[in-house]
Write a protein that holds these residues in place. Structure first.
Motif, PDB file in Angstrom:
ATOM      1  N   LYS A  45       0.834  -1.203   0.000  1.00  0.00           N
ATOM      2  CA  LYS A  45       0.000   0.000   0.000  1.00  0.00           C
ATOM      3  C   LYS A  45       0.872   1.257   0.000  1.00  0.00           C
ATOM      4  CE  LYS A  45      -3.971   2.052   2.367  1.00  0.00           C
ATOM      5  NZ  LYS A  45      -4.820   2.046   1.175  1.00  0.00           N
ATOM      6  N   PHE A  46       2.007   1.191   0.678  1.00  0.00           N
ATOM      7  CA  PHE A  46       2.974   2.280   0.670  1.00  0.00           C
ATOM      8  C   PHE A  46       4.367   1.652   0.683  1.00  0.00           C
ATOM      9  CE2 PHE A  46       1.423   1.536   4.956  1.00  0.00           C
ATOM     10  CZ  PHE A  46       2.589   1.198   5.628  1.00  0.00           C
ATOM     11  N   PRO A  47       5.357   2.314   0.147  1.00  0.00           N
ATOM     12  CA  PRO A  47       6.675   1.691  -0.010  1.00  0.00           C
ATOM     13  C   PRO A  47       7.445   1.539   1.310  1.00  0.00           C
ATOM     14  CG  PRO A  47       6.729   3.951  -0.811  1.00  0.00           C
ATOM     15  CD  PRO A  47       5.301   3.660  -0.475  1.00  0.00           C
ATOM     16  N   GLU A  64      -1.392  10.005   6.441  1.00  0.00           N
ATOM     17  CA  GLU A  64      -2.531   9.147   6.110  1.00  0.00           C
ATOM     18  C   GLU A  64      -3.826   9.926   6.318  1.00  0.00           C
ATOM     19  OE1 GLU A  64      -1.887   5.978   8.850  1.00  0.00           O
ATOM     20  OE2 GLU A  64      -0.430   4.934   7.576  1.00  0.00           O
ATOM     21  N   ARG A  65      -4.744   9.765   5.384  1.00  0.00           N
ATOM     22  CA  ARG A  65      -6.053  10.423   5.496  1.00  0.00           C
ATOM     23  C   ARG A  65      -7.149   9.379   5.386  1.00  0.00           C
ATOM     24  NH1 ARG A  65      -9.559  12.469   1.730  1.00  0.00           N
ATOM     25  NH2 ARG A  65      -8.045  12.146   0.043  1.00  0.00           N
ATOM     26  N   LYS A  66      -8.084   9.424   6.339  1.00  0.00           N
ATOM     27  CA  LYS A  66      -9.165   8.443   6.374  1.00  0.00           C
ATOM     28  C   LYS A  66     -10.008   8.538   5.109  1.00  0.00           C
ATOM     29  CE  LYS A  66     -11.477   5.272   8.748  1.00  0.00           C
ATOM     30  NZ  LYS A  66     -10.898   3.944   9.018  1.00  0.00           N
ATOM     31  N   ASP A  67     -10.211   7.346   4.482  1.00  0.00           N
ATOM     32  CA  ASP A  67     -10.928   7.347   3.207  1.00  0.00           C
ATOM     33  C   ASP A  67     -11.755   6.075   3.038  1.00  0.00           C
ATOM     34  OD1 ASP A  67     -11.508   8.541   0.643  1.00  0.00           O
ATOM     35  OD2 ASP A  67     -10.252   6.973  -0.240  1.00  0.00           O
ATOM     36  N   GLY A  68     -12.137   5.452   4.156  1.00  0.00           N
ATOM     37  CA  GLY A  68     -12.894   4.215   4.068  1.00  0.00           C
ATOM     38  C   GLY A  68     -13.068   3.602   5.444  1.00  0.00           C
ATOM     39  N   PHE A  69     -13.315   2.305   5.489  1.00  0.00           N
ATOM     40  CA  PHE A  69     -13.550   1.623   6.755  1.00  0.00           C
ATOM     41  C   PHE A  69     -12.348   0.777   7.158  1.00  0.00           C
ATOM     42  CE2 PHE A  69     -17.850   2.133   4.908  1.00  0.00           C
ATOM     43  CZ  PHE A  69     -18.420   2.888   5.925  1.00  0.00           C
ATOM     44  N   PHE A  74      -7.433   4.121   4.247  1.00  0.00           N
ATOM     45  CA  PHE A  74      -6.650   5.351   4.282  1.00  0.00           C
ATOM     46  C   PHE A  74      -6.055   5.665   2.907  1.00  0.00           C
ATOM     47  CE2 PHE A  74      -6.573   3.830   8.632  1.00  0.00           C
ATOM     48  CZ  PHE A  74      -6.721   4.991   9.380  1.00  0.00           C
ATOM     49  N   LYS A  75      -5.919   6.955   2.637  1.00  0.00           N
ATOM     50  CA  LYS A  75      -5.135   7.406   1.496  1.00  0.00           C
ATOM     51  C   LYS A  75      -3.782   7.861   2.021  1.00  0.00           C
ATOM     52  CE  LYS A  75      -8.330   8.708  -2.171  1.00  0.00           C
ATOM     53  NZ  LYS A  75      -8.803   9.798  -3.052  1.00  0.00           N
ATOM     54  N   VAL A  76      -2.726   7.387   1.380  1.00  0.00           N
ATOM     55  CA  VAL A  76      -1.372   7.624   1.880  1.00  0.00           C
ATOM     56  C   VAL A  76      -0.634   8.593   0.966  1.00  0.00           C
ATOM     57  CG1 VAL A  76       0.802   6.537   2.515  1.00  0.00           C
ATOM     58  CG2 VAL A  76      -1.347   5.311   2.861  1.00  0.00           C
TER      59      VAL A  76
END
Length: 417
Positions: A45-47, A64-69, A74-76
């Motif tokens: 998901k992230f390096p 990280e930004r919350k973007d789901g459950f 998260f969006k990284v």
């Protein structure tokens, strides 16, 4: 570009605990740096990269930004302009949000060093609730650091108890729940892990099987005294953890205490019905969170043979041989060692908690190990070579094993009496 040591390695070093892994964060760089220097990519998901020589983990600073459950929602962002403080701010608790540069200087924007001195587990921000896995981590750290006097900050407990967290937990993968629970069982005080989850009213959601077993009877009446059922379960888990660090032994002991205590409160005519219900609950527990079979099998083996093991002194040599065969002792001698630890801890705990409930002149665990050692000394080489039939060979071997155990028991009785 700057590289910092972060997280658990710093925390453990300050607390004088073993440092098993060292993690690093890289600020002001990008993926090309790692590729150029032959680091091995392991993150999806992230390096995250492994150092070509030390194999320690290096990750780019990220937000990280919350973007789901759940914990995956998260969006990284791992661009080169992410600061060290921004990276540390996404971590769970303050004592895990300390960084150290190559010169040994600490960077502690959230007062983690102060909280280590105060023995406090404290969340960094309200975004703590965004990742439900943090609840398990904090409960695990409470168990890990309990012997050092650590406790959870009251506001952190409130966040862990929130309805938002309860909803988020439903989206957690069962493998992650087991991973944290397994780590908790490896600590010196795994009972604290369950006490924290119970205090946060999360047991019903996370471990519904344990919740059902805990609530079958609120109080235990035994020997004209009142004992809180829940208290005895947690005390038992704490007790066995003093004698072993093996999680399969701890879990087997844990579930046996449920069975023992509730059986005291169940009328005799309902015991067989309850036994099936009980086994159904623990089977569901093992299956639902993917507990390895070797752990499950030891628990079921101990529970199903507990009465025999407690009374092994009074069983015939033939019955003992049958038990050893049933538990596959000769092919897996380690199972005898584990059952020996379990039965001795079980008897000793009951003698403490229920005031001399058992009165055996020799420990049942030691007895089991002795009869196994004696039976193991008898093999194919011990019988007449003229016997060729397989069934006859096994029959003769069993007879010799029984005779050897009988002789040892006769000697033991003379020695004791």
């Amino acid at each position: 570009m700057k590289i910092y040591l972060v997280g658990g390695a710093i925390r453990n070093k300050i607390l004088r605990l073993p440092v098993k892994d060292r993690d690093w964060v890289v600020v002001g760089s990008n993926i090309n740096f790692f590729i150029k220097n032959k680091y091995k990519l392991v993150g999806k998901k992230f390096p995250v990269f492994l150092h070509p020589k030390t194999h320690e983990e290096y990750a780019l600073a990220r937000t990280e930004r919350k973007d789901g459950f759940g914990y995956k929602g998260f969006k990284v962002n791992f661009s080169s302009n992410i600061t060290l403080k921004e990276d540390l701010s996404r971590r769970d608790i303050t004592i895990n949000a300390i960084a150290q540069d190559k010169n040994g200087k600490y960077y502690d924007p959230f007062n983690g060093l102060k909280d280590i001195k105060k023995c406090i587990l404290k969340h960094i921000s309200s975004s703590f609730s965004d990742d439900p896995l943090r609840v398990f981590r904090v409960a695990r750290f409470a168990a890990l650091l309990f012997h050092l006097g650590f406790s959870i900050y009251k506001d952190t407990l409130c966040l862990m108890s929130s309805d938002y967290i309860k909803n988020e937990i439903k989206y957690l993968e069962k493998e992650r729940i087991w991973q944290e629970t397994e780590k908790a069982f490896k600590t010196k005080n795994p009972d604290i892990y369950f006490k924290v989850l119970f205090k946060c009213n999360l047991i019903e959601i996370i471990f519904p099987e344990i919740y059902c077993l805990l609530n079958l009877n609120k109080k235990l009446y035994f020997l004209n005294k009142k004992y809180f059922f829940r208290q005895s379960i947690f005390k038992g888990l704490s007790y066995v953890s003093k004698f072993t660090n093996k999680i399969d032994i701890k879990i087997a002991f844990f579930f046996q205490l449920f069975f023992l205590n509730i059986c005291f409160c169940v009328p005799n005519n309902n015991k067989f019905l309850f036994y099936d219900i009980f086994l159904g609950h623990i089977n569901n527990f093992f299956i639902r969170i993917n507990v390895p079979n070797k752990i499950k099998n030891l628990s079921l083996m101990f529970i199903k043979n507990i009465n025999f093991l407690v009374n092994i002194h009074n069983k015939s040599s033939k019955e003992i041989i049958f038990l050893l065969k049933k538990i596959n002792a000769w092919r897996n001698p380690n199972i005898v060692k584990k059952l020996s630890i379990l039965i001795d801890c079980y008897i000793n705990f009951l003698n403490i908690f229920y005031k001399n409930y058992f009165n055996n002149s020799i420990s049942s665990g030691k007895y089991l190990k002795n009869v196994f050692k004696i039976s193991k000394s008898i093999s194919f080489k011990s019988i007449n070579k003229n016997i060729k039939n397989g069934i006859e060979i096994q029959k003769k071997i069993n007879e010799l094993k029984e005779l050897s155990i009988d002789n040892w028991r006769s000697f033991l009785n003379k020695k004791l009496y």
